[in-house]
Write a protein that holds these residues in place. Structure first.
Motif, mmCIF file in Angstrom:
data_model
loop_
_atom_site.group_PDB
_atom_site.id
_atom_site.type_symbol
_atom_site.label_atom_id
_atom_site.label_comp_id
_atom_site.label_asym_id
_atom_site.label_seq_id
_atom_site.Cartn_x
_atom_site.Cartn_y
_atom_site.Cartn_z
ATOM 1 N N LEU A 71 0.709 -1.181 0.100
ATOM 2 C CA LEU A 71 0.001 -0.144 0.007
ATOM 3 C C LEU A 71 1.062 1.248 0.074
ATOM 4 C CD1 LEU A 71 -2.521 1.327 0.030
ATOM 5 C CD2 LEU A 71 -2.798 1.086 2.405
ATOM 6 N N ALA A 72 2.071 1.366 0.751
ATOM 7 C CA ALA A 72 2.971 2.302 0.671
ATOM 8 C C ALA A 72 3.328 2.499 -0.672
ATOM 9 C CB ALA A 72 4.073 2.072 1.697
ATOM 10 N N ALA A 73 3.811 1.754 -1.227
ATOM 11 C CA ALA A 73 4.108 1.955 -2.726
ATOM 12 C C ALA A 73 3.155 2.405 -3.532
ATOM 13 C CB ALA A 73 4.372 0.489 -3.327
ATOM 14 N N ALA A 74 1.831 1.936 -3.446
ATOM 15 C CA ALA A 74 0.728 2.412 -4.203
ATOM 16 C C ALA A 74 0.534 4.074 -4.031
ATOM 17 C CB ALA A 74 -0.542 1.762 -4.008
ATOM 18 N N ILE A 75 0.494 4.364 -2.671
ATOM 19 C CA ILE A 75 0.351 5.663 -2.189
ATOM 20 C C ILE A 75 1.590 6.747 -2.867
ATOM 21 C CG2 ILE A 75 0.648 7.300 -0.352
ATOM 22 C CD1 ILE A 75 -0.895 4.916 1.457
ATOM 23 N N GLU A 76 2.921 6.078 -2.603
ATOM 24 C CA GLU A 76 3.830 6.676 -3.528
ATOM 25 C C GLU A 76 3.551 7.080 -4.840
ATOM 26 O OE1 GLU A 76 8.569 6.361 -3.888
ATOM 27 O OE2 GLU A 76 7.534 4.793 -4.501
ATOM 28 N N ALA A 77 3.046 6.075 -5.585
ATOM 29 C CA ALA A 77 3.205 6.078 -7.144
ATOM 30 C C ALA A 77 1.801 6.943 -7.433
ATOM 31 C CB ALA A 77 2.664 4.762 -7.664
ATOM 32 N N GLY A 78 0.565 6.967 -6.661
ATOM 33 C CA GLY A 78 -0.620 7.450 -7.172
ATOM 34 C C GLY A 78 -0.787 9.197 -6.507
ATOM 35 N N TRP A 79 0.116 9.187 -5.270
ATOM 36 C CA TRP A 79 -0.004 10.572 -4.743
ATOM 37 C C TRP A 79 1.173 11.449 -4.560
ATOM 38 C CZ3 TRP A 79 -3.567 6.692 -4.455
ATOM 39 C CH2 TRP A 79 -4.910 7.404 -4.239
ATOM 40 N N HIS A 80 2.226 10.922 -4.899
ATOM 41 C CA HIS A 80 3.396 11.655 -4.515
ATOM 42 C C HIS A 80 4.665 11.378 -5.961
ATOM 43 C CE1 HIS A 80 2.455 12.368 -0.437
ATOM 44 N NE2 HIS A 80 2.150 10.977 -0.439
#
Length: 347
Positions: A71-80
């Motif tokens: 999930l951390a990887a997805a947040i980085e990709a989509g939000w940062h």
């Protein structure tokens, strides 16, 4: 930075609330041409953030702790978003599952010309002498069909010490670039590496599961258990965190896929494009294993390379055709929420 030298998950980046993450999320179910990693269907949750589309797709058996890294990887990709690349092309390998020898050519043809081929060995339930014979035949066929390719094998930690010690000298005759996670555990790798050297068998050892499944991925380097590491963005918690792990380990890295859609492959390409050194072809050509991908322009290698470009966008029709049923949508929504709770508690 943690005491082990590993960057923390998201390292101060904002963690959106679950409702924000799930707004517009869709779970897709992609069929595969050939059974791979014990599955013929791969599910993934696609999220749409301000930086672009992202993927959250931990394998079904993974719990909240492991899921929080994905999930951390997805947040980085989509939000940062990701760091700037230092190269504009990433070489990739073909991946040959544990198929019968007669099917090797068909699988290789689906990838086209590539600089390297990874061959799966030690298929679950086929790790005895008969299985080794099948593995040797498969590797020999790949070498026959692709005489100039760099050739590596991946046992997914399924061999015991004795089997690995007897199988690897035979496989080394086909000029292996390296053997990926032939046995389980950091100490298992270190013991095998020492035994191979004592026997005069020159095979580089790559650590995969012993990096991404350990609470301390740097333990592999400290134990002298591997010559290189295989890294995957989602299991390790994002591009930035993986770059930090590779730098701290001080070993060369191969960037590989976690059987991602093109949306997830974009993160792997971002990592490979950002590494200071990239001496090995990467395992990022796995979209070719699906019968259909979600993207309008799937990330399929061209002449053995992926071009660093704008990230793929899911095609509206594909999202409809590949959409998982409502029970699976609900299951993945709950899974994201439990992973989010774990991530929020530990970040």
């Amino acid at each position: 930075m943690t005491e082990t030298g590993i960057p923390p998950l998201l390292d101060g980046l904002r963690i959106p609330e679950p409702d924000e993450l799930l707004d517009g999320a869709v779970v897709v179910s992609q069929r595969m041409h050939t059974r791979f990693r014990g599955t013929t269907v791969r599910e993934a949750m696609l999220l749409r953030g301000p930086a672009g589309w992202a993927e959250f797709s931990p394998f079904p058996e993974y719990g909240p702790a492991e899921g929080s890294r994905w999930l951390a990887a997805a947040i980085e990709a989509g939000w940062h978003g990701w760091p700037a690349p230092v190269r504009d092309r990433v070489p990739v390998n073909a991946t040959v599952p544990a198929v019968p020898t007669a099917d090797v050519g068909r699988v290789l043809d689906s990838f086209g010309e590539v600089p390297a081929v990874k061959v799966k060995v030690a298929e679950t339930g086929r790790t005895g002498p008969e299985g080794v014979e099948e593995d040797v035949a498969r590797v020999a066929e790949v070498r026959r069909l692709r005489p100039d390719a760099d050739l590596r094998i991946d046992a997914n930690q399924s061999w015991d010490h004795g089997t690995a010690l007897s199988a690897l000298p035979r496989l080394a005759e086909y000029d292996l670039e390296y053997a990926e996670q032939p046995v389980a555990g950091i100490q298992g790798l270190a013991r095998l590496r020492e035994a191979l050297a004592a026997a005069g068998t020159e095979v580089r050892i790559a650590a995969d599961e012993s990096v991404r499944k350990e609470t301390d991925p740097l333990a592999v380097a400290r134990a002298g258990a591997a010559d290189l590491v295989v890294v995957k963005v989602q299991p390790l918690g994002g591009v930035r965190r993986t770059l930090g792990i590779v730098a701290a380990a001080g070993l060369d890295a191969v960037v590989s896929s976690a059987l991602d859609t093109s949306v997830g492959i974009a993160a792997g390409v971002a990592l490979a494009a950002s590494l200071p050194r990239l001496p090995y072809a990467c395992g990022l050509g796995t979209v070719a294993l699906f019968t259909e991908d979600v993207a309008e322009d799937p990330w399929i290698p061209d002449a053995g390379r992926l071009v660093v470009r704008d990230r793929p966008v899911p095609e509206a029709g594909a999202l409809v055709r590949l959409r998982a049923d409502e029970d699976r949508q609900r299951w993945w929504h709950q899974r994201l929420r439990t992973a989010w709770a774990e991530l929020a508690a530990t970040s």
